[in-house]
Design a protein around this motif. Sequence first.
Motif, PDB file in Angstrom:
ATOM      1  N   PRO A  19      -3.432   3.047  -7.435  1.00  0.00           N
ATOM      2  CA  PRO A  19      -3.441   4.372  -6.788  1.00  0.00           C
ATOM      3  C   PRO A  19      -4.814   5.006  -6.713  1.00  0.00           C
ATOM      4  CG  PRO A  19      -2.441   4.480  -8.979  1.00  0.00           C
ATOM      5  CD  PRO A  19      -2.599   3.035  -8.653  1.00  0.00           C
ATOM      6  N   PHE A  20      -5.734   4.613  -7.594  1.00  0.00           N
ATOM      7  CA  PHE A  20      -7.080   5.181  -7.571  1.00  0.00           C
ATOM      8  C   PHE A  20      -8.083   4.277  -6.863  1.00  0.00           C
ATOM      9  CE2 PHE A  20      -5.279   7.120 -11.523  1.00  0.00           C
ATOM     10  CZ  PHE A  20      -5.172   8.410 -11.023  1.00  0.00           C
ATOM     11  N   GLY A  21      -7.613   3.194  -6.264  1.00  0.00           N
ATOM     12  CA  GLY A  21      -8.502   2.293  -5.557  1.00  0.00           C
ATOM     13  C   GLY A  21      -8.988   2.889  -4.252  1.00  0.00           C
ATOM     14  N   VAL A  22     -10.135   2.432  -3.793  1.00  0.00           N
ATOM     15  CA  VAL A  22     -10.659   2.877  -2.500  1.00  0.00           C
ATOM     16  C   VAL A  22      -9.788   2.318  -1.380  1.00  0.00           C
ATOM     17  CG1 VAL A  22     -12.648   2.803  -0.930  1.00  0.00           C
ATOM     18  CG2 VAL A  22     -13.011   3.026  -3.406  1.00  0.00           C
ATOM     19  N   LEU A  23      -9.463   1.028  -1.456  1.00  0.00           N
ATOM     20  CA  LEU A  23      -8.617   0.394  -0.457  1.00  0.00           C
ATOM     21  C   LEU A  23      -7.149   0.515  -0.837  1.00  0.00           C
ATOM     22  CD1 LEU A  23     -10.613  -2.901   0.256  1.00  0.00           C
ATOM     23  CD2 LEU A  23     -10.467  -0.877   1.713  1.00  0.00           C
ATOM     24  N   ASP A  27      -4.874   0.333   4.741  1.00  0.00           N
ATOM     25  CA  ASP A  27      -6.206   0.113   5.306  1.00  0.00           C
ATOM     26  C   ASP A  27      -6.240  -1.168   6.129  1.00  0.00           C
ATOM     27  OD1 ASP A  27      -8.182   2.200   4.399  1.00  0.00           O
ATOM     28  OD2 ASP A  27      -7.378   1.631   2.443  1.00  0.00           O
ATOM     29  N   THR A  28      -7.090  -1.182   7.142  1.00  0.00           N
ATOM     30  CA  THR A  28      -7.148  -2.323   8.051  1.00  0.00           C
ATOM     31  C   THR A  28      -7.606  -3.605   7.364  1.00  0.00           C
ATOM     32  OG1 THR A  28      -9.366  -1.587   8.720  1.00  0.00           O
ATOM     33  CG2 THR A  28      -7.527  -0.922  10.118  1.00  0.00           C
ATOM     34  N   ALA A  29      -8.341  -3.477   6.249  1.00  0.00           N
ATOM     35  CA  ALA A  29      -8.817  -4.665   5.531  1.00  0.00           C
ATOM     36  C   ALA A  29      -7.707  -5.350   4.747  1.00  0.00           C
ATOM     37  CB  ALA A  29      -9.953  -4.288   4.585  1.00  0.00           C
ATOM     38  N   ALA A  30      -6.588  -4.661   4.516  1.00  0.00           N
ATOM     39  CA  ALA A  30      -5.529  -5.192   3.654  1.00  0.00           C
ATOM     40  C   ALA A  30      -4.950  -6.493   4.203  1.00  0.00           C
ATOM     41  CB  ALA A  30      -4.424  -4.156   3.475  1.00  0.00           C
ATOM     42  N   LYS A  31      -4.813  -6.597   5.520  1.00  0.00           N
ATOM     43  CA  LYS A  31      -4.229  -7.803   6.109  1.00  0.00           C
ATOM     44  C   LYS A  31      -5.064  -9.032   5.771  1.00  0.00           C
ATOM     45  CE  LYS A  31      -2.683  -9.785  10.502  1.00  0.00           C
ATOM     46  NZ  LYS A  31      -2.557  -9.581  11.974  1.00  0.00           N
ATOM     47  N   LEU A  32      -6.376  -8.881   5.783  1.00  0.00           N
ATOM     48  CA  LEU A  32      -7.262  -9.998   5.473  1.00  0.00           C
ATOM     49  C   LEU A  32      -7.256 -10.317   3.984  1.00  0.00           C
ATOM     50  CD1 LEU A  32     -10.727 -10.680   6.975  1.00  0.00           C
ATOM     51  CD2 LEU A  32     -10.531 -10.601   4.499  1.00  0.00           C
ATOM     52  N   LEU A  33      -7.167  -9.277   3.150  1.00  0.00           N
ATOM     53  CA  LEU A  33      -7.322  -9.449   1.706  1.00  0.00           C
ATOM     54  C   LEU A  33      -6.050  -9.823   0.972  1.00  0.00           C
ATOM     55  CD1 LEU A  33      -9.713  -6.424   1.045  1.00  0.00           C
ATOM     56  CD2 LEU A  33     -10.347  -8.840   1.159  1.00  0.00           C
ATOM     57  N   THR A  34      -4.890  -9.606   1.587  1.00  0.00           N
ATOM     58  CA  THR A  34      -3.629  -9.917   0.898  1.00  0.00           C
ATOM     59  C   THR A  34      -3.204 -11.354   1.167  1.00  0.00           C
ATOM     60  OG1 THR A  34      -2.459  -8.891   2.755  1.00  0.00           O
ATOM     61  CG2 THR A  34      -2.753  -7.560   0.762  1.00  0.00           C
ATOM     62  N   GLN A  35      -4.119 -12.265   0.919  1.00  0.00           N
ATOM     63  CA  GLN A  35      -3.877 -13.702   1.001  1.00  0.00           C
ATOM     64  C   GLN A  35      -4.054 -14.277  -0.407  1.00  0.00           C
ATOM     65  OE1 GLN A  35      -3.073 -15.334   3.850  1.00  0.00           O
ATOM     66  NE2 GLN A  35      -3.330 -13.522   5.173  1.00  0.00           N
ATOM     67  N   PRO A  36      -3.379 -15.376  -0.743  1.00  0.00           N
ATOM     68  CA  PRO A  36      -3.633 -15.984  -2.054  1.00  0.00           C
ATOM     69  C   PRO A  36      -5.026 -16.577  -2.151  1.00  0.00           C
ATOM     70  CG  PRO A  36      -2.207 -17.384  -0.727  1.00  0.00           C
ATOM     71  CD  PRO A  36      -2.334 -16.083   0.012  1.00  0.00           C
ATOM     72  N   ALA A  37      -5.614 -16.899  -0.987  1.00  0.00           N
ATOM     73  CA  ALA A  37      -6.955 -17.471  -0.953  1.00  0.00           C
ATOM     74  C   ALA A  37      -7.520 -17.302   0.446  1.00  0.00           C
ATOM     75  CB  ALA A  37      -6.932 -18.944  -1.336  1.00  0.00           C
ATOM     76  N   LEU A  38      -8.846 -17.393   0.556  1.00  0.00           N
ATOM     77  CA  LEU A  38      -9.524 -17.386   1.842  1.00  0.00           C
ATOM     78  C   LEU A  38     -10.511 -18.550   1.868  1.00  0.00           C
ATOM     79  CD1 LEU A  38     -10.453 -13.586   2.247  1.00  0.00           C
ATOM     80  CD2 LEU A  38      -8.585 -14.807   3.390  1.00  0.00           C
ATOM     81  N   ILE A  39     -10.741 -19.084   3.052  1.00  0.00           N
ATOM     82  CA  ILE A  39     -11.773 -20.101   3.249  1.00  0.00           C
ATOM     83  C   ILE A  39     -12.843 -19.482   4.140  1.00  0.00           C
ATOM     84  CG2 ILE A  39     -12.313 -22.457   3.956  1.00  0.00           C
ATOM     85  CD1 ILE A  39     -10.216 -22.247   1.726  1.00  0.00           C
TER      86      ILE A  39
END
Length: 270
Positions: A19-23, A27-39
């Motif tokens: 709840p105190f996080g910036v993101l 937020d639009t970045a959530a779709k990219l970041l809510t992956q188990p991993a990124l390449i």
Amino acid sequence: NVVEGIDIAATPAVVPKDPFGVLQPYDTAAKLLTQPALIMTRQVEMMNLLVGFEQANKYAIVDPSGTPIGYIAEEDTTMVKAMSRQLLRTHRPFKASVLDLEGNEVLKIHRPFAFINSRIMISTPDDRLIGEVQQEWHLIRRRYNLFTIEQPDPSTMQIQFAHIDGGFLALDFDMHDEQGQKMASVNRNFVGFARELFTDSGQYALRFDAASATSAQELEQAKEIQANKDEKALAQLESRGGLTLDQRAIMLACAVSIDFDYFSRHSGNG
């Protein structure tokens, strides 16, 4: 996409509520970041390949199944910036945008000039600082400290949430918390001798959740909990670990710094 017997693409993404996080999830970045991993893969540029002319950094981002989900593009607008890339090489400052597939900016990266130890910051498109990564000097080891911004008062001191202590010529950069527990990892993958020799091309696996999966049984339990949407079990799963959205964004910036510091053709280390 199978590492240590764990299928990365099949690993559920565990993102604790912050709840105190910036993101936040909206937020639009959530779709990219809510992956188990990124390449993350550095793009080969023709001028770089042919004559060694240092061009602006560009990275493609895909999910564990290989589906493109975004890009990182360095600002490349003026002759002064082009000259600084040639003269200052890896010491130069740069700014970059993290973009979704439609070209919308979802995050901003800023790396100031560094004479010895590098720093890199990541923020939202409206310039709310999320956190930063600071390189820690060591004669032979590859070290970084990762910091979030204390919320809800961002004027307070940054809080360190992870440390990386890679060995001599390390290709694997494991993130550990203050208790020494492994949280996540950035791993550099070899993509071909000719490309490695003549270009800055390199591929990086950012394992947000797969790094903490210790057995196939744990993986199946996590998948079943998420499929059943059991609120109590989900809360227990989150309490066992998993990076917040802010921490994931900072880890993405860290991967860019690792590439720049140690594996750029001009770093003198890669």
